[in-house]
Structure formats: structure tokens, C-alpha cells
Design a protein around this motif. Sequence first.
Motif, mmCIF file in Angstrom:
data_model
loop_
_atom_site.group_PDB
_atom_site.id
_atom_site.type_symbol
_atom_site.label_atom_id
_atom_site.label_comp_id
_atom_site.label_asym_id
_atom_site.label_seq_id
_atom_site.Cartn_x
_atom_site.Cartn_y
_atom_site.Cartn_z
ATOM 1 N N GLU A 110 -28.520 -37.229 -16.615
ATOM 2 C CA GLU A 110 -29.984 -37.158 -16.702
ATOM 3 C C GLU A 110 -30.528 -35.993 -15.875
ATOM 4 N N ALA A 111 -29.909 -35.755 -14.750
ATOM 5 C CA ALA A 111 -30.330 -34.626 -13.914
ATOM 6 C C ALA A 111 -30.063 -33.301 -14.622
ATOM 7 N N GLN A 112 -28.921 -33.237 -15.338
ATOM 8 C CA GLN A 112 -28.599 -32.013 -16.073
ATOM 9 C C GLN A 112 -29.606 -31.746 -17.181
ATOM 10 N N GLU A 113 -30.128 -32.803 -17.783
ATOM 11 C CA GLU A 113 -31.144 -32.642 -18.824
ATOM 12 C C GLU A 113 -32.431 -32.058 -18.227
ATOM 13 N N ARG A 126 -28.713 -26.654 -8.801
ATOM 14 C CA ARG A 126 -28.438 -26.425 -10.215
ATOM 15 C C ARG A 126 -26.971 -26.113 -10.462
ATOM 16 N N ASP A 127 -26.399 -25.199 -9.658
ATOM 17 C CA ASP A 127 -25.006 -24.796 -9.883
ATOM 18 C C ASP A 127 -24.049 -25.970 -9.719
ATOM 19 N N SER A 128 -24.312 -26.830 -8.735
ATOM 20 C CA SER A 128 -23.452 -28.002 -8.515
ATOM 21 C C SER A 128 -23.560 -28.978 -9.669
ATOM 22 N N LEU A 129 -24.774 -29.170 -10.180
ATOM 23 C CA LEU A 129 -24.976 -30.086 -11.300
ATOM 24 C C LEU A 129 -24.275 -29.583 -12.564
ATOM 25 N N ASN A 130 -24.384 -28.276 -12.817
ATOM 26 C CA ASN A 130 -23.831 -27.732 -14.059
ATOM 27 C C ASN A 130 -22.308 -27.715 -14.093
ATOM 28 N N LYS A 131 -21.676 -27.844 -12.938
ATOM 29 C CA LYS A 131 -20.215 -27.846 -12.888
ATOM 30 C C LYS A 131 -19.626 -29.192 -13.315
ATOM 31 N N ILE A 132 -20.429 -30.249 -13.293
ATOM 32 C CA ILE A 132 -19.923 -31.586 -13.599
ATOM 33 C C ILE A 132 -19.800 -31.766 -15.107
ATOM 34 N N THR A 133 -18.632 -32.254 -15.560
ATOM 35 C CA THR A 133 -18.399 -32.460 -16.998
ATOM 36 C C THR A 133 -17.739 -33.825 -17.225
ATOM 37 N N ILE A 141 -23.586 -36.186 -5.601
ATOM 38 C CA ILE A 141 -23.484 -34.748 -5.314
ATOM 39 C C ILE A 141 -24.715 -34.252 -4.551
ATOM 40 N N MET A 142 -25.528 -35.177 -4.108
ATOM 41 C CA MET A 142 -26.729 -34.814 -3.360
ATOM 42 C C MET A 142 -26.363 -34.291 -1.972
ATOM 43 N N GLN A 143 -27.108 -33.312 -1.506
ATOM 44 C CA GLN A 143 -26.975 -32.838 -0.133
ATOM 45 C C GLN A 143 -28.106 -33.456 0.696
ATOM 46 N N SER A 144 -27.705 -34.242 1.659
ATOM 47 C CA SER A 144 -28.713 -34.948 2.458
ATOM 48 C C SER A 144 -29.360 -34.040 3.505
ATOM 49 N N HIS A 145 -28.679 -32.923 3.843
ATOM 50 C CA HIS A 145 -29.285 -31.986 4.799
ATOM 51 C C HIS A 145 -30.069 -30.928 4.032
ATOM 52 N N PHE A 146 -31.321 -30.747 4.409
ATOM 53 C CA PHE A 146 -32.150 -29.733 3.775
ATOM 54 C C PHE A 146 -33.184 -29.241 4.784
ATOM 55 N N GLU A 147 -33.642 -28.017 4.556
ATOM 56 C CA GLU A 147 -34.656 -27.447 5.442
ATOM 57 C C GLU A 147 -36.033 -27.910 4.974
ATOM 58 N N TYR A 148 -36.836 -28.382 5.922
ATOM 59 C CA TYR A 148 -38.184 -28.839 5.570
ATOM 60 C C TYR A 148 -39.192 -28.339 6.591
ATOM 61 N N ILE A 149 -40.442 -28.247 6.137
ATOM 62 C CA ILE A 149 -41.535 -27.729 6.959
ATOM 63 C C ILE A 149 -42.759 -28.604 6.742
ATOM 64 N N ASP A 150 -43.467 -28.883 7.816
ATOM 65 C CA ASP A 150 -44.696 -29.667 7.733
ATOM 66 C C ASP A 150 -45.764 -28.867 6.999
ATOM 67 N N GLU A 151 -46.542 -29.557 6.173
ATOM 68 C CA GLU A 151 -47.544 -28.876 5.355
ATOM 69 C C GLU A 151 -48.611 -28.168 6.193
ATOM 70 N N ASN A 152 -48.835 -28.650 7.420
ATOM 71 C CA ASN A 152 -49.849 -28.042 8.282
ATOM 72 C C ASN A 152 -49.289 -26.949 9.198
ATOM 73 N N ALA A 153 -47.998 -26.655 9.066
ATOM 74 C CA ALA A 153 -47.406 -25.579 9.856
ATOM 75 C C ALA A 153 -48.026 -24.243 9.456
ATOM 76 N N SER A 154 -48.169 -23.353 10.414
ATOM 77 C CA SER A 154 -48.759 -22.048 10.113
ATOM 78 C C SER A 154 -47.802 -21.213 9.273
ATOM 79 N N VAL A 155 -48.354 -20.299 8.500
ATOM 80 C CA VAL A 155 -47.532 -19.441 7.660
ATOM 81 C C VAL A 155 -46.660 -18.524 8.514
#
Length: 593
Positions: free
Chosen positions: A487-490, A515-522, A533-547
Amino acid sequence: MSVKKKRHRLERFVFGLSRDISSAVPDSLYQFIKKWLPLGVLAGIAGAMAAILFAYMLSAFQKIFIWVINKNFLFILLLPTAGLLLSLYIIKFFKIPHNYHGMNAVIDAIHYKRGITEKKGWIAILLSSTASLGLGASGGPEGPVSYIAASISTNFFYIFKNILNIKKGDTKLFVISSIAGGLSAIFKAPFGGALFALEVPYLNDFESSATVPALVSGVTAYFIYTAIFGFAPVINVPVILLSSWSMYLPFIIITGIVCGIVSIIYVITINKMSLFFKEVNKSNYLLPAVIGGLMISALSIFIPLSLGEGDAVLSDVFTTNFTWLLSFNMNYRIIYVLIPILLIFLIARLLTNAISLGAGAPLGVFYPALILGAITGLIIGVLFNIGSVGTDILIVVGMGSVLAGSTKTPISSVVLMAEMVGLYIISIPVAIAVILSYIISGNYTANSRQIIKKGFQIDLSVFENHAVKDICTKNVVTIPYYATIKEAQEIVSVHNHRFYPIISDGGGVVGVAYRDSLNKITGDLREKSVLSIMQSHFEYIDENASVIHTYNLMNEKQIGRAIVIESKSKFKLAGIITMRDIINMLDTPDNLE
């Protein structure tokens, strides 16, 4: 006191010292030092290895050369050809691309391949460069040493990338730092070598982001190399009385101007020879080596000093082999004889280097450029009869000027001359002439893969008083946590983004899928949960953080995008911010007023 207690006290001291340092230094700077100090040392080790291997292998081939011509001097007719043939065969055997060699290959890798070179390239270039140079071809060590250092550091990257957290974005700086180490070692010039590595990729600028690791690498490699080969300067220069160098200022200016013209002639000759041998190469890839070797041999019969690396020639310029010229009471008859002799030697040296490079030897231009500059300075000194002290100054000034003019490295050329001759005060007259040579020589460069660095000026005032939520993308395509990989590939097939946040029922971000990780699965694996295949570590920023804070954070972590989360709800998706969004803001600041 027991050994265990002593060790415990030492551990507490080290921990406390580290804590004090980290608290005294801003987080971003501390993290930078923590990362790049060990990487700089590692790059220095790679550079030192490159310089040491090159020095020993070149010495071996030079001994073979001397042994053979001592048996029969006529073998000098065959040795350059043999060296070039062996060089080309080694390159072909290791399947090294033949488009660019030496420094041009390194510059090309820095600009277009993140610095990555062939893993086995160091073996091929080590053998091919020392074979050609040791058996009579003319060239400098900076090209092969730089490539060898880059190749060794490429291997180090694959070995240590997980241990030292080296990211793909770090490889360019890491490779440049290793090149800095190699050049600092081979020239025994820790600062000049580092600066040369930073300057040489560009016609008009230098790689400032690699300054700290390059200097660390340069100093590390210098001490490793000199522990083996000693601390004596590379060029044996007599004590020059520089307290009155200003009295020679008119001649220093003339030398800078003439060296700029010599640099142009030098580069044009290299380019013409390269074009000639490209045509020859169409018939047979070994034919350039045969023709080039015979041309070098023909020149060497009349002028043996035109062969080889040329470091000994530079010392000879200052010693009995050349300075006897200055002992004469120079009248016009003597000058009319000496000047043509020196000009013939200059032309011969220029041609042997251009032929060697055109014929395919993976060498550099460093020592040939220094020799051309030294002879130019000597000619001007003899022509104006300014005495031994003034002439010695012009020789050093000429070396730096032709180097800067032909390689577009003005800053490092000044520092290199000071370090290589062991006289820092010489940098003042050298700098005057280098500026003139650099300007006059224009875009002519022996390193054809150099590019003009176009600075990207950031007006930080544009970022003022604006938050991430003002510019981030809010309509984000997401994947529900309960979806299968199929479903994710769709979803990917419809939207084709690079990565997708995986969202819980409450709208919180639980991870990301690429995308690349998803497309490799057959096959049947597509029925598994996307969480597999999810990566639980990701970079995030608060919406009120300055640019501006966001820009600095993304630049520091070398990321192109990050997830934006709502301030009031933990990890609830608010959007995605990319570096392109920030750059677009710079282009259209009025939209945010």
C-alpha cells in the motif's frame, strides 16, 4: 595508591575536563571539533602514508635509473620511454579512467564525486607515477600524492564511516583534508600544503569549510613524515639577507610580471602537447609513450638536468652549479652568452614536463613550475646585474610567482615558499610578485578541471522574525502506520516524493519511510507492515523555531529536509521544511513582509 584507584581518578579527571570544555564551547562548535579533530588526524595519517609510499617508491626507481645509465649512458635514450610505457600499462591494468590523472583527476572527484576515487587507484597511481618520474619523465609530486591520499582516504571512509560517523556529505571535506596532509608531508610545509589543497580546486577561491580539518591533517602528516625523513627544508637555500629587500622592489615587480607571462606560455604548451598526444593516442594507446619518451630522451642528451622531478635542480640554482654565474664582472659579452644558455634550459624544462603530461604520465606541475620561476628570476638577476643577494631573492620570488600563475593558488604559493625555504620574511616580496603573476596569467591554468567558485551570499536579515511555519510545506503526503509495504508503494507511485512521514491515528509522527527503501521490496515481502522498514530516527523542528535557527541546524547536520511538528502537541505533524524552501525565501523575501 592502587593501580585501580589511580585509573579511577584519571577517568574522573578526563571526564571532568571533557565536561568543562564542552560547557565552555558552544554546542555547534563543540560538536564540530568533536567530529573533525579525529577525522583530521585520520586524514593526516592517510596523507602521510601517501607521501611516504611515494617517496620510497620514487627513490627505488631513481636508483634503477642511475644504475642503468652508469652501465651505459646511451640507455638514457630508452629509459624515459620505458618509464612512460610502464606507466600507461599499469593504468590500463588497474582500469583507471584515462580522462584525467594526477591533480586534475582529484579536482574532478572533489567537484563531481564528493571526493571519492577508485579504491585501488592509489596502487595504480603510486606505481605509474614513480615509474615514469623515476625513469626520466618530468613532473611534480603534488598530482600523484594528492590522488594517492584521496584514494587511501576513500578506503578509510568505507572502513571507518560507522565508527566515526562519517556521512556521505563529509567525504568531500575528508578527502580534501587527506590531500592537505599528503602535500604538507611531501613539501614539509604543514600550512602551505594545507592551503594548497584548499585553493587548488578553484580558480578564484578556496574550500573554507575544510580549513580546520585540513590544518589538523597537515600538521599530523608533517610530523609523521619528518620523523622519517627529517626536518630540513625541501629546498636548500643559503641565508638570504632580506633586511633590505625593498631596495630590489623594482626588480621584484618585473619578476612578477615576467612570471605571469611565463605561466601563460607554460599552460599553453601543456595544452598543445595534450592535444597533440590525444591525436597520437587514436592510433595506439601506447604510441604517446614511445613518441613522448623519445622526445624527452632527445632533449636530455643535450640538457640532462631537464629530466626527472627537479628538486635537485632547485637547490643547484642556489649553489655552485649556477651561482658561479654571478661571480663574474658582468659585461655585455658575458650576458649575451649566459642569457641564451639559461633560456634554452628554461625551454627544455618546460617542454619535458609538457611532453610527460601529454604522453599520459600521472604527474603534477609543482617542481617544473618552481624551476621555471627560479630560472626566470635568475635570468632577471643576471640581466640587471644586481648581485647574489638580490638574485637569490628574485629566484624565490620567481618560484612562487610561476606556481601561483600556473595553478591559481596565490595564497598557498606565498606560504609554501616561506616554509620550503625556511624563511618566513621572504613572504613579503613573494606576495608582491605573486599578485602580479596571478592577475596577468588570468584564467590560464595547468589544472584544467578547476572551476570558478560563485559565492552564494545569504542575507540573514531576510530570516529575521520569521518562523518555520511561515514557509514550510503543510500539505504533506503521509503513510498510515497500519499500511502494508504494498500500500505504501502505491502511494509512492502516485506522488514520488523522497520520503514519507508515517502517521499514527492521532496524527503523530512515528517514523519515516524512504522511497528507495520501499521500491526495493518485492514479492511476498510487500505484504509486511510498513513499520518493518520504517526508520524511527528522523530530524524534526518545532513549527515556531526561527528560520535562521533552522537553516543553521540543517547546514550543521548536512540535511536537506526535516519534519516540522506542532508546538502544542508532541510529534504531531505540522509540515515539512526543506533547504529549497529556505533558498526560495531568499529569492522572494517580499512575499513574507
